[in-house]
Design an enzyme around this catalytic site. Structure first.
Site, short mmCIF file in Angstrom:
data_model
loop_
_atom_site.label_atom_id
_atom_site.label_comp_id
_atom_site.label_asym_id
_atom_site.label_seq_id
_atom_site.Cartn_x
_atom_site.Cartn_y
_atom_site.Cartn_z
N ASN A 109 2.31 -0.28 -3.67
CA ASN A 109 1.62 0.83 -4.34
C ASN A 109 2.67 1.77 -4.89
O ASN A 109 3.78 1.84 -4.37
CB ASN A 109 0.74 1.58 -3.34
N HIS A 111 3.25 5.85 -5.79
CA HIS A 111 2.67 7.16 -5.48
C HIS A 111 3.57 8.24 -6.07
O HIS A 111 4.79 8.18 -5.93
CB HIS A 111 2.56 7.32 -3.96
N SER A 138 7.46 7.16 -5.51
CA SER A 138 7.86 6.19 -4.49
C SER A 138 7.05 4.91 -4.66
O SER A 138 5.86 4.96 -4.98
CB SER A 138 7.54 6.73 -3.08
N ASP A 147 -1.16 5.85 1.61
CA ASP A 147 0.17 6.25 1.14
C ASP A 147 1.23 6.24 2.24
O ASP A 147 2.15 7.06 2.27
CB ASP A 147 0.11 7.65 0.48
C1 GRF Z 1 0.10 7.42 -11.36
O1 GRF Z 1 0.66 8.70 -11.36
C2 GRF Z 1 0.25 6.78 -10.03
O2 GRF Z 1 1.44 7.11 -9.38
C3 GRF Z 1 -0.91 7.35 -9.26
O3 GRF Z 1 -1.95 7.39 -10.20
C4 GRF Z 1 -1.42 7.48 -11.52
C5 GRF Z 1 -1.95 6.31 -12.29
O4 GRF Z 1 -1.63 6.37 -13.66
N1 GRF Z 1 -1.16 6.56 -8.09
P1 GRF Z 1 -1.79 5.07 -14.55
O5 GRF Z 1 -3.23 4.61 -14.43
O6 GRF Z 1 -0.83 4.04 -14.04
O7 GRF Z 1 -1.47 5.49 -15.94
#
Ligand code: GRF
Length: 317
Positions: A109, A111, A138, A147
């Site tokens: 994932n 984050h 991260s 997370d």
């Molecule tokens: C990103 O900031 C990611 O880190 C978070 O949600 C957002 C998703 O954006 N988990 P996208 O859909 O990849 O443009």
């Protein structure tokens, strides 16, 4: 080149991280390919982009379904696509424990914070409010906790005077797009890294009774404490470019037999004589059960009688 790792990406909306993973995968040298993009919203804009790039997509709303029920639909899609790994990219769903377990160690994932700081939502504002000099992103392995799970890589991003949550998020997103594909590429090839192999050998070897590790002839070497050696890990020794494990054989003609059966993998290690054999670890598709058996058999060759007796007793239970 090795076969590419098959990655499925789960999204909920925009899918810009998915797009970054997808475009990085267009490089010939990229070790992964995207085999499916799935979303818990059939209207997720990211699905349109993925489809236009010729990637299989799946979109279904989770509404009205129990969490485990919905996750098993996604799981079936991942399996049908032949995915080896799952990359969560802005996937706004808590995962059922069953789903996490099914993809344990194969699901990442991204984050937008420097974990362990600011898990959950609203991370950018929280970093600004805390007066942090840096925020960031991260990539981590997904475990049952939200997370949480081992962090594989991070990029710090400076917080500028006057930054709003949105302006900071936009800059972090640039960092996310670079970090994710690089980290995913390293993750799917980690078993080909000598460091990973050494750790694996070390785990197996040091689990044996009275085993210890020293450096011998410049190589990590495993032996019985104050006793004989049962394994050497060689990595580019004298610049030969070879990564291999050297173990003792268990019968006088075993070295020759092994080399004859699989000359690509086994070899006669120089200076070690006829009762050792080299197992190449840099030829791909390592069979770690077999390597574990070899290490244990080698240990038995040098272990004192008393220890062997203890092992045999333990084996009966
Ligand atoms: C990103 O900031 C990611 O880190 C978070 O949600 C957002 C998703 O954006 N988990 P996208 O859909 O990849 O443009």
């Amino acid at each position: 080149m090795m076969a590419k790792a098959r990655v499925a990406v789960l999204i909920s909306g925009r899918g810009s991280n998915m797009a970054a993973l997808l475009y990085a995968a267009k490089a010939h040298s990229c070790p992964y390919e995207i085999v499916l993009v799935a979303a818990n919203d059939p209207a997720a804009p990211g699905l349109v982009l993925a489809a236009a790039e010729g990637i299989a997509t799946f979109g279904q709303s989770h509404k009205g379904l129990k969490r485990a029920e919905f996750d098993s639909i996604i799981d079936a899609q991942l399996r049908a696509a032949g995915a080896d790994y799952v990359a969560l990219a802005g996937y706004m769903r808590l995962l059922s424990p069953e789903f996490v377990r099914a993809w344990e160690g194969r699901m990442l994932n991204i984050h937008p914070s420097l974990l362990p700081k600011y898990k959950g939502l609203d991370t950018h504002q929280r970093a600004i409010d805390a007066g942090d000099s840096h925020a960031g992103c991260s990539v981590h392995i997904v475990t049952a906790e939200l997370d949480d799970g081992p962090v594989l890589a991070q990029t710090p991003v400076a917080i500028l005077p006057g930054d709003s949550a949105d302006s900071l998020a936009a800059r972090i997103l640039i960092a996310e797009h670079q970090l994710y594909s690089r980290t995913l590429a390293a993750f799917v090839t980690r078993e080909q890294q000598p460091e990973w192999m050494l750790n694996r050998v070390r785990e197996i070897a040091l689990a044996l009774p009275q085993a210890d590790e020293v450096i011998s002839h410049g190589m990590p070497c495993f032996g019985i404490e104050k006793g004989k050696k049962f394994a050497w890990f060689t990595r580019d020794h004298h610049g030969d470019g070879v990564v291999a494990l050297l173990v003792k054989t268990t019968a006088p003609d075993e070295q020759a037999t092994l080399i004859e059966a699989d000359p690509d993998r086994y070899y006669r290690p120089a200076y070690f004589g006829d009762d050792w054999v080299g197992i190449r670890l840099d030829r791909g598709a390592n069979d770690w059960d077999h390597i574990g058996d070899r290490l244990r058999a080698s240990w038995r060759q040098v272990a004192p009688k008393k220890l062997l007796g203890l092992m045999d007793i333990a084996d009966q239970f």
